[in-house]
Design an enzyme around this catalytic site. Structure first.
Site, PDB file in Angstrom:
ATOM      1  N   SER D  64      29.480  40.975  29.120  1.00 58.15           N
ATOM      2  CA  SER D  64      29.108  39.572  29.292  1.00 58.15           C
ATOM      3  C   SER D  64      29.280  38.712  28.036  1.00 58.15           C
ATOM      4  CB  SER D  64      27.703  39.446  29.871  1.00 58.15           C
ATOM      5  OG  SER D  64      26.749  40.049  29.033  1.00 58.15           O
ATOM      6  N   ARG D 158      55.809  17.185  52.808  1.00 57.60           N
ATOM      7  CA  ARG D 158      55.668  18.436  52.057  1.00 57.60           C
ATOM      8  C   ARG D 158      55.699  19.677  52.936  1.00 57.60           C
ATOM      9  NH1 ARG D 158      49.568  20.113  50.417  1.00 57.60           N
ATOM     10  NH2 ARG D 158      50.762  21.899  49.763  1.00 57.60           N
ATOM     11  N   ARG D 185      47.001  41.683  36.887  1.00 55.54           N
ATOM     12  CA  ARG D 185      48.272  40.988  37.014  1.00 55.54           C
ATOM     13  C   ARG D 185      49.337  41.460  36.033  1.00 55.54           C
ATOM     14  NH1 ARG D 185      47.938  38.700  42.112  1.00 55.54           N
ATOM     15  NH2 ARG D 185      45.970  37.593  42.319  1.00 55.54           N
TER      16      ARG D 185
END
Lengths: 244, 244, 244, 244
Positions: D64, D158, D185
């Site tokens: 944290s 769009r 990622r």
């Protein structure tokens, strides 16, 4: 695949929602145990009394007890344009159909209402969708010749897929976040597709838990004025600046 | 008021929890609609198949479908020392008894187990509790003479109340956060009181949704090693550094 | 240890806060790159123009750009009664002094202002604090005889420590959450201790980033009415029901 | 407009990041005030000592304190396919270019690397992009004839825009969320475009705060094994099931 339209199904919700919110609210101010308050709620109190009590507390700004109750919606017939907006609501949980794992070899799409009214526009749009479907399928074949297939092919061919493409998603929100979602997305300023979704979710919530949701909707319905400014207002309520 | 002890009651939970998690997980990888997957889940799949599927997905790190299912617990017989730790878990919803609105003129308290074993310590502790109760009541009277009463008096007199004082709280957590809560708080390193609460909540979760919770507990039970270090380990599993 | 009082120190903040908020806000409506907008902000725009632009956007409900800027405060001289309220603000980060790892063998405490005004009350309170300190120290010795020491002893002896005991905490909040925190905690209805903290934090924020914080404070300062109800209002603004 | 490529610029960050994390971590275990610890950190401790202390604490699961430090990135040259994934990270703040307020009359796009290698595929893709640009522009004109223009026209036209279309976004994440973002990622299993973004952000973080970020990356770099399963592993580390 032809055009498709919004379909929302309530997958699940918190049991005994009204008693949960009531006993959680009361716990903050009571020497008694919420577990006991809960058991006595419905035998001893009318739904109207419970609803009035909760409304009063919420109006004075004590919204947190609404968080104890959640709704889970299964949603289909919405565009990726919609879900890119939807998932910006961070106090919620999402499980969305992947364009990597699910091949779009026969994709459905959403047609904007403004396109439906004009045949030239509508057919131009549908032709574009059909053409993109053909190109997507061709790209998959060409990539396969390069030895790229399955999810690796899907995730690259998807780059030509339109924002109009249909996606499916499971959404869980608690009642406090739903209140906020309706304030923002039931507004006439909100994009028409996510507004239609918001009204459909609100309709379900009103049916399931009218004591909480009957008074909810676009923020103007609560504020009794429009904070969107003179240029943007829909005119339902007088314009005033939002101050908090 | 005498000492009191932990009491946890399940107030509510998400309906059809297993089917909700299953259909949300499947939605990510499927061309079908989660609403249809949901309807077919239990007729067509055994609970064991569903559970095995979910476990496999969670083990590969896809935990988000667990968020669609929540549990709401009514908790009493816990100290303010416990709840100050509990509410640090931010992905959860709380409704706690207020020391401002609820007068503590007959407060209950929690006795640490280490005090229970030694009569000298135990009676010193209980005497202190009784003495604090008397002083609290006296302070309320003295404040009333100053024209301070009700919540204004409660909120100042509370400054002498001990960490041991009992509080009551309603807690809602989703299954993903519960998994995390059990990993941290079922650990032998966790403070004994919040550990007892965690095990009680885990017991309830295992009864309600064994397919998800039977394999959960302290993080070592999942890791098969202890990341707490040589000085702190309880010895159940070999010590190793946690790496993620 | 004697009584102590509130001390707040700004540990850190986001660099170039005004330009960050401005360029993030502009990115939503602009074909240009926020990286380029950022570089041109201060050379080309006055602080007043920037501030007016941001205020207008925030007033129409677009608060999210405020999230890009955070403030980190080191706080001491506050009670555990305060921090138990503080950490209920979930969109924030906390690092708090532990009563397990830090022995309270010479604890400081906060005296409520209402106690300061009356010598009888004040001396009763201080006597109670001194008595609790003695009992705490005795408990540690008695536990040590039982073989319980260090953090295991601290965490049990703490059960007699009062809510008034001083704690120290590091808090990080972004500007959007700070706005919300000030709305709630600068209100006269808020408990006096956390209100004093809120005003101290607001003072620092106004000094550091007046363009954003000069207009902020209790919610009534923004609403120009009081939503707390006739029974609870401080009287500064006329009472009205909050509607959103 | 031609193809475009990833560009990431660090807009801002928390000042004195290392001292902030160090003093916040120490506050949990120390009788001293973090404000004083902060002042003494760099004069009295080497960066290596500080880094070693923080690493040890993080390895034992105390993450944290990393939250007190944030980085704000301005990002351009990424597709809507990427940002729809990116904004699923909920513990972050986003300001994204709107397809409603910003007309796409000369849109840029991202070409997948697999398309770059094959001229047939590449030209089919570019032709599709050009064709979509023409159709978009035509739709705007047709809608204008219907009296629909500005943002109302943009938001409907769009619907034919591709996932490949470039978007720009400002992202703020704290260091704990960045650690998690890189774990997920930077993995070879992650989609190539968001992986490239993650590595670019990691490069910046390593330069700005090497003491924290030098050891971070894909989760396998921390775990020293691959939890993705035999079918999915990139082979850099031996496969094992993730257990927590």
């Amino acid at each position: 695949m032809p055009e498709t339209t919004l379909n929302v199904k309530l997958l699940s919700k918190t049991n005994n929602a009204l008693s949960v919110i009531y006993s959680a609210t009361r716990q903050c101010y009571s020497a008694s145990f919420s577990g006991d308050i809960f058991d006595k709620t419905l035998p001893e109190k009318s739904k109207k009394d419970i609803s009035d009590f909760i409304s009063g507390v919420v109006r004075r700004g004590h919204e947190s007890p609404l968080e104890h109750v959640s709704f889970t919606f299964a949603i289909e017939g919405v565009s990726r344009a919609l879900t890119h907006q939807l998932v910006r609501h961070r106090i919620a949980s999402y499980s969305q159909q992947s364009q990597r794992y699910v091949k779009a070899d026969n994709f459905a799409y959403i047609i904007p209402p403004s396109f439906q009214k004009n045949e030239t526009i509508k057919s131009k749009f549908i032709n574009t969708m059909n053409s993109l479907q053909n190109t997507y399928n061709e790209l998959l074949k060409l990539l396969e010749k390069e030895g790229i297939k399955g999810e690796n092919a899907n995730q690259d061919a998807r780059f030509i897929l339109p924002q109009a493409i249909e996606t499916k998603i499971v959404v869980t929100m608690n009642a406090r976040e739903l209140k906020h979602f309706f304030c923002e997305r039931c507004c006439a300023r909100s994009q028409w597709e996510i507004r239609a979704l918001a009204y459909e979710m609100l309709k379900i919530c009103k049916k399931e838990l009218p004591e909480i949701f009957d008074s909810l909707g676009a923020k103007c319905e609560l504020l009794k004025f429009c904070p969107e400014g003179e240029k943007s207002t829909c005119g339902k309520y007088p314009v005033r600046t939002k101050t908090i």
